[in-house]
Design a protein around this motif. Structure first.
Motif, PDB file in Angstrom:
ATOM      1  N   PHE A 214       0.842  -1.207   0.000  1.00 47.76           N
ATOM      2  CA  PHE A 214       0.000   0.000   0.000  1.00 47.76           C
ATOM      3  C   PHE A 214       0.877   1.258   0.000  1.00 47.76           C
ATOM      4  N   ASP A 215       1.985   1.205   0.735  1.00 49.40           N
ATOM      5  CA  ASP A 215       2.915   2.331   0.728  1.00 49.40           C
ATOM      6  C   ASP A 215       3.506   2.532  -0.670  1.00 49.40           C
ATOM      7  N   LEU A 216       3.812   1.425  -1.336  1.00 46.07           N
ATOM      8  CA  LEU A 216       4.320   1.495  -2.710  1.00 46.07           C
ATOM      9  C   LEU A 216       3.306   2.149  -3.639  1.00 46.07           C
ATOM     10  N   LEU A 217       2.034   1.776  -3.492  1.00 38.38           N
ATOM     11  CA  LEU A 217       0.991   2.330  -4.356  1.00 38.38           C
ATOM     12  C   LEU A 217       0.867   3.843  -4.195  1.00 38.38           C
ATOM     13  N   LYS A 218       1.072   4.326  -2.987  1.00 40.49           N
ATOM     14  CA  LYS A 218       0.954   5.773  -2.759  1.00 40.49           C
ATOM     15  C   LYS A 218       1.952   6.553  -3.608  1.00 40.49           C
TER      16      LYS A 218
END
Length: 458
Positions: A214-218
């Motif tokens: 999810f951090d990567l997607l941000k």
């Protein structure tokens, strides 16, 4: 369960547009229950009490009403998506990424399954996966699809390559994204010399995903779809080299020395390793564990799956096309006890049935419906508050809520959408009647989509 839960219900129904004019896709009836009811029930059975639910802003009011009526003990955090934005499933995750504090179960609202979520979670935990997918055999249609026939065959297949254990994904691509050939790097083949390429499996849109993803997607807005972008991206990253903590720290120092204005309108360069930083002892433990088949220096990304084999009696449908929606409604009567843990009656006490009738055991009738004299029904579902006239014959059909079918009509292999009005002595075969349409008496249609423009031509 130790996971947060996310339900994706912002789909506009782009592959079933003729069905969603009057009812939002997540609320389309399946077995006289809103489609999304089944995904929420699955989470409830797994002990999940709190769900982050992403839906279109225009549908939030109706969805909230359904949730209050059906799941009063559960807690929902509703996130609205603007209707005029064309966002993919990964885009939806990006919108709620700041709310994700742990690893998460992500599920689509068009999934109808009785899978025990603990079975998927067991694979995730066993291999310390970055992402675990739920894969199931593509259901075979038992009847022709209502509506206009097309000579163009839709390219909806998935090409999924699994290792010899059948639980690690080493290749995945949608058929529509492929050219004529499938290309695999030599390094992948060297590491996995036995790859089973499957084309009869579907990605059921049920995932367990690490928090760092999810951090990567941000930070990566180019990833729009989970199935089309995120999963293939992570699968490929399994075979790249990871960076050490010292290298990442050095790269961070270099980035900090660059003027942020250099990235106006662009994404800052990112490396997947920086999202996965762990201590050296944990890294060694993963590599040396009995399940660790990753060579030293690997990225540490692991994509695994839980697959329903042919001998498994688990139910799995995705109602994301006209064909699959029609099929799940035809089959749902057989599966309701397993899906609901109750013995719901297929004909509630509130249904008014007059005179003689022949209603097969594979039929369902919604609350408040009225059925006339000498009516014949086979393999069909009738929605709530419908009115069925005398001498009506209905077979292999899905009738949504508040539909009126007048005396002497014959409806076969069709979908009649909400609030439609079918006048006397009409014959409909393999048709779709759009929401709120009125069909003149004695009309005959075969393989048609009957909507406002069609009625104006008539």
């Amino acid at each position: 369960m130790e996971f947060q839960a996310v339900l994706l219900a912002a789909g506009k129904g782009s592959r079933m547009t003729d069905l969603v004019h009057g009812v939002p896709k997540p609320l389309l009836p399946v077995g006289n229950k809103p489609m999304m009811w089944y995904s929420i029930k699955l989470m409830e059975k797994a002990g999940i009490e709190d769900i982050i639910l992403v839906a279109l802003e225009s549908t939030l009011k109706d969805i909230h009403k359904m949730l209050v009526e059906n799941f009063p003990k559960m807690n929902f955090d509703l996130e609205g998506i603007e209707d005029d934005k064309d966002l993919g499933t990964a885009d939806s995750l990006r919108r709620i990424a700041d709310k994700i504090k742990t690893d998460a179960i992500v599920m689509s609202s068009d999934l109808v399954t009785d899978i025990d979520l603990q079975r998927v979670a067991d694979v995730y935990r066993t291999y310390d996966a970055s992402l675990t997918s739920f894969l199931a055999k593509v259901p075979e249609a038992t009847e022709s699809v209502p509506g206009l026939k097309t000579k163009t065959k839709p390219r909806h297949r998935e090409f999924i390559g699994l290792d010899k254990t059948g639980q690690r994904i080493v290749y995945q691509s949608a058929e529509a994204d492929l050219d004529e050939n499938i290309t695999l790097r030599k390094s992948v083949l060297k590491r996995f010399p036995h790859i089973n390429l499957r084309t009869t499996l579907m990605d059921a849109h049920l995932y367990i995903i690490k928090k760092w993803v999810f951090d990567l997607l941000k930070d990566n807005s180019s990833i729009s779809s989970i199935r089309g972008d995120l999963v293939p991206f992570l699968v490929k990253k399994q075979f790249s080299h990871g960076k050490s903590k010292k290298t990442i720290e050095h790269d961070d120092e270099q980035l900090q020395s660059i003027d942020d204005r250099s990235f106006v309108g662009e994404q800052k360069p990112t490396d997947i390793s920086r999202y996965m930083v762990t201590d050296d002892l944990m890294d060694r433990a993963k590599i040396e564990s009995i399940f660790g088949d990753d060579p030293p220096g690997s990225s540490g990304v692991r994509c695994h799956c839980f697959v329903i084999d042919e001998n498994d009696d688990t139910i799995c449908y995705r109602a994301n096309t006209v064909s699959s929606y029609f099929e799940v409604n035809r089959q749902i009567h057989k599966h309701l006890p397993a899906l609901t843990d109750t013995q719901d009656t297929f004909i509630p006490a509130s249904v008014s049935v007059k005179g003689k009738r022949q209603i097969g055991p594979d039929c369902m009738i919604g609350e408040g419906a009225t059925v006339g004299d000498m009516v014949t029904m086979k393999r069909s579902s009738i929605g709530r508050h419908c009115t069925i006239g005398d001498k009506v014959k209905i077979a292999n059909s899905t009738i949504m809520d508040h539909v009126t079918i007048k005396d002497g009509c014959v409806v076969q292999g069709s979908i009649i959408c909400d609030n439609a009005h079918i006048n006397e002595c009409c014959e409909l075969k393999d048709c779709i009647v759009s929401s709120s349409q009125s069909i003149p008496e004695k009309s005959k249609y075969t393989n048609e989509v009957v909507h406002a423009e069609k009625m104006m031509q008539f």
